[in-house]
Structure formats: C-alpha cells, structure tokens
Design a protein around this motif. Structure first.
Motif, short mmCIF file in Angstrom:
data_model
loop_
_atom_site.label_atom_id
_atom_site.label_comp_id
_atom_site.label_asym_id
_atom_site.label_seq_id
_atom_site.Cartn_x
_atom_site.Cartn_y
_atom_site.Cartn_z
N ARG A 256 -18.04 8.02 21.42
CA ARG A 256 -18.85 8.46 20.28
C ARG A 256 -19.47 9.85 20.43
O ARG A 256 -19.44 10.64 19.48
N ALA B 296 -20.68 15.65 6.89
CA ALA B 296 -21.18 14.29 6.68
C ALA B 296 -20.03 13.29 6.59
O ALA B 296 -20.06 12.21 7.20
N VAL B 297 -18.98 13.66 5.82
CA VAL B 297 -17.82 12.76 5.68
C VAL B 297 -17.13 12.57 7.02
O VAL B 297 -16.73 11.45 7.38
N TYR B 298 -16.98 13.66 7.77
CA TYR B 298 -16.31 13.55 9.08
C TYR B 298 -17.07 12.63 10.02
O TYR B 298 -16.49 11.71 10.62
N PHE B 299 -18.38 12.87 10.18
CA PHE B 299 -19.15 12.08 11.14
C PHE B 299 -19.24 10.61 10.69
O PHE B 299 -19.10 9.70 11.51
N TYR B 300 -19.44 10.39 9.42
CA TYR B 300 -19.54 9.02 8.92
C TYR B 300 -18.19 8.31 9.05
O TYR B 300 -18.09 7.18 9.54
N GLY B 301 -17.13 8.97 8.61
CA GLY B 301 -15.80 8.36 8.64
C GLY B 301 -15.30 8.12 10.04
O GLY B 301 -14.69 7.07 10.34
N SER B 302 -15.53 9.09 10.95
CA SER B 302 -15.04 8.93 12.32
C SER B 302 -15.74 7.79 13.04
O SER B 302 -15.12 7.07 13.83
N ASN B 303 -17.02 7.59 12.75
CA ASN B 303 -17.74 6.47 13.37
C ASN B 303 -17.25 5.12 12.82
O ASN B 303 -17.12 4.15 13.57
N ILE B 304 -16.96 5.05 11.51
CA ILE B 304 -16.41 3.81 10.93
C ILE B 304 -15.05 3.51 11.55
O ILE B 304 -14.74 2.37 11.93
#
Length: 336
Positions: free
Chosen positions: A54, A19-27
């Motif tokens: 993306r 979750a942190v990876y996908f959320y952070g990478s998109n930001i």
C-alpha cells in the motif's frame, strides 16, 4: 482568460486524477488480497502483503516521476558531455579539455564562488538578526510577514522590481530608478549600476538576499523559540548582557539549524539563473554557471556537449553540500 481557464482545468483534472488513482488502486489491492470470508491464516497473510504494498501505491508515481525528471537527465547529461554539439558524434574528453581552458567558464565559476560567499552568509545573518529582534516586539508577526513576502515572488518577478530600483536614464532625463533618484537628491551623479564590472555582481546578489532572508528568518525563528527558557534565565542571573546571551547561549544551541539554513541557501545559489538572465543576461562580467549552461545548450544553434559539461560541474558542486545537509538533518533527528 484562456490561459487562466486552461490552468484551472489542468489543476482540477490533476486533483481528480490523483483521487481516482489512489481510491481505485486501494480498491484493486483489497480485491487482489481479500480479507472477508477467508481463513484466519490467509487473512493475516493478505493483510501483511497488502500493507507492505500500500505505501508504494502512494510513493510509486512520485518515484517514477523523480526517476524520469531527475535520474534520467543526469545520466543523459553525462552521456552528452562526451559528444559533439549535435549530441551525435563521440568526441571523448574534448568538451572537458575545452571547459578547463575556457576563460568564460572561469569567469562564471569565479562569479558563482562570489555568490556562494556573500548570499548564504548575508541571508542567514540577516534572517537570524531579524528573527531575534521580531520575537521581542509586539508587532513582530507583522514584520515577519512583510519580510517573508518576497518569498512569494518569483525570481523573475523580483528581478523586474529591482530593475526599476537600479534603472538609469541618460541624457539628463529624470531618473525614475529609486537608487539613482536618491543619489541625485543628495547631489551625486546617477550610475548605470548593473553595468559596473565586479560591483554589479553584488547588486544582483542583493536581490537573492532580499528573497532568501525571509526563509532564513522563519526557520531560525522556530529554532530560537525551541531554546529552553531556563538557559536564558540562568544567563541573566549570572549577569550576562544581551550580546553575551545571544552569541554564547542562543547561537550555540541553534548552530545545527543555522548550518542547515546556510547549506540550503548555498545549494540554491549554485543553481542561480533567473536573476542573472533577467537583469544582465550574463553581460558586463556577471555570467554564472547555470546561465552559461543555458547559453551553450539552447542559444546560438545549441551545443549539447558543452552545455552538458557545465551542467555536470554544477551537479558535482551541489552533491557534497546536499549530502552533508541530509546527514546533518538525520543526525539532528536521531539526537532527538
């Protein structure tokens, strides 16, 4: 309890990490290619670039893991097949010469071919028959659940269950194995079933058929429900009986699905290992390629060269079936 706690913590950390990876990478991607307070031309360009990148944020980790866990081992296995038992001294084609002169290899290869003939055919056939029959009865869903249940059991777990079924007690002791108990009940002599050469292979195959019939049933049941009712009704009006409808109307319309199920189980059978390891460990003429590879690679001091050669043989046998399966699935998707 410590193992359960460790597994639970690992799962929680894994989910949170994803979750942190996908959320952070998109930001981060949105900050690198911003769209707020920018000229319209730059906004369009940034959106196009971000949208092209993306998907790889989601696919990237999986691609890297597959490369590391699948592609790299293949290359390294090919390399090791040309080296000695320690994997350090180059020996050329010596391991391949040994392979095709080894009686043990041909025993394993023969057994694998026997598994390939029996298991996919039997599992697909029983799955098709059960799928057809359970669609006609009110308690069909309950029956499907019971038949599919073995799919939730590991191969080792299933082997332990069937070990109790085939169990043999000598010296006049009471037979606790279900099969021998039935034989004794009808006046027969108990047998040590899994030590009977040739036939013991079939006793092991029954375990995999028992597991995979549920898989075949679910897939084929979905395919049968996709057959247009009009074709069945037309056949009934023309005077066709149940067998004629089944073999001449229903089976031809789902033949592609039957082929995919059969080849999927075939790929699994080529890699069968757990059942043989747990039931006989390759004794009494039951050795198969995957178990032989394991023996050469990790037992008796290990022989990386010979183990790698057997692994290459398994890969060569699997690839053509896998490619055909993919092409068949793509053809069906394009046909739709």
């Amino acid at each position: 309890m410590a193992q359960l706690a460790s597994a639970l913590v690992t799962m929680i950390l894994g989910v949170l990490g994803c979750a942190v990876y996908f959320y952070g990478s998109n930001i981060l991607l949105d900050k690198i290619f911003p769209t707020k307070n920018r000229p319209a031309q730059q906004v369009a360009s940034n959106l196009r670039i971000a949208n092209s990148i993306r998907p790889w944020l989601f696919l990237g980790p999986a691609v890297l893991l597959l490369t590391f866990y699948l592609f790299y081992p293949v290359i390294d296995s090919i390399r090791l097949s040309f080296f000695d038992r320690s994997g350090e001294e180059f020996v050329g084609l010596s391991n391949y010469v040994w392979l095709f002169g080894s009686d043990e290899f041909f025993e394993s290869f023969r057994n694998n071919m026997l598994w390939l003939i029996v298991v996919p055919t039997a599992a697909t056939f029983f799955g098709l028959i059960i799928a057809t029959m359970t669609d006609r009865i009110w308690w069909g869903n309950i029956a499907k659940s019971l038949i599919f249940m073995p799919m939730a059991i590991s191969f080792i777990g299933a082997s332990v269950i069937w070990k109790f079924i085939y169990d043999f007690r000598s010296g006049g002791d009471a037979q606790i194995g279900l099969l021998n108990a039935v034989v004794v009940f009808f006046g027969g002599e108990p047998q040590n079933w899994i030590t009977i050469p040739f036939w013991n292979n079939f006793f092991l195959m029954i375990i995999l058929v028992w597991i995979q019939t549920g898989f075949a049933m679910v897939i084929l049941s979905a395919a049968l429900r996709g057959i247009p009712d009009e074709t069945i009704e037309a056949a009934v009006l023309d005077g066709a009986n149940g067998l004629q409808i089944f073999f001449k109307i229903m089976v031809p319309q789902i033949w592609g699905t039957i082929a995919v199920v059969w080849t999927t189980i075939t790929i699994l059978v080529l890699k069968v290992f757990d059942i043989v390891l747990a039931m006989t460990n390759g004794q009494w003429d039951t050795q198969v390629l995957a178990n032989q590879m394991f023996d050469w690679m990790f037992r008796g001091g290990g022989d990386f060269g010979r183990g790698a050669v057997v692994a290459i043989v398994i890969m060569v046998l699997v690839i053509p079936i896998m490619v055909w399966n993919i092409k068949r699935a793509n053809a069906e998707m394009e046909g739709r």
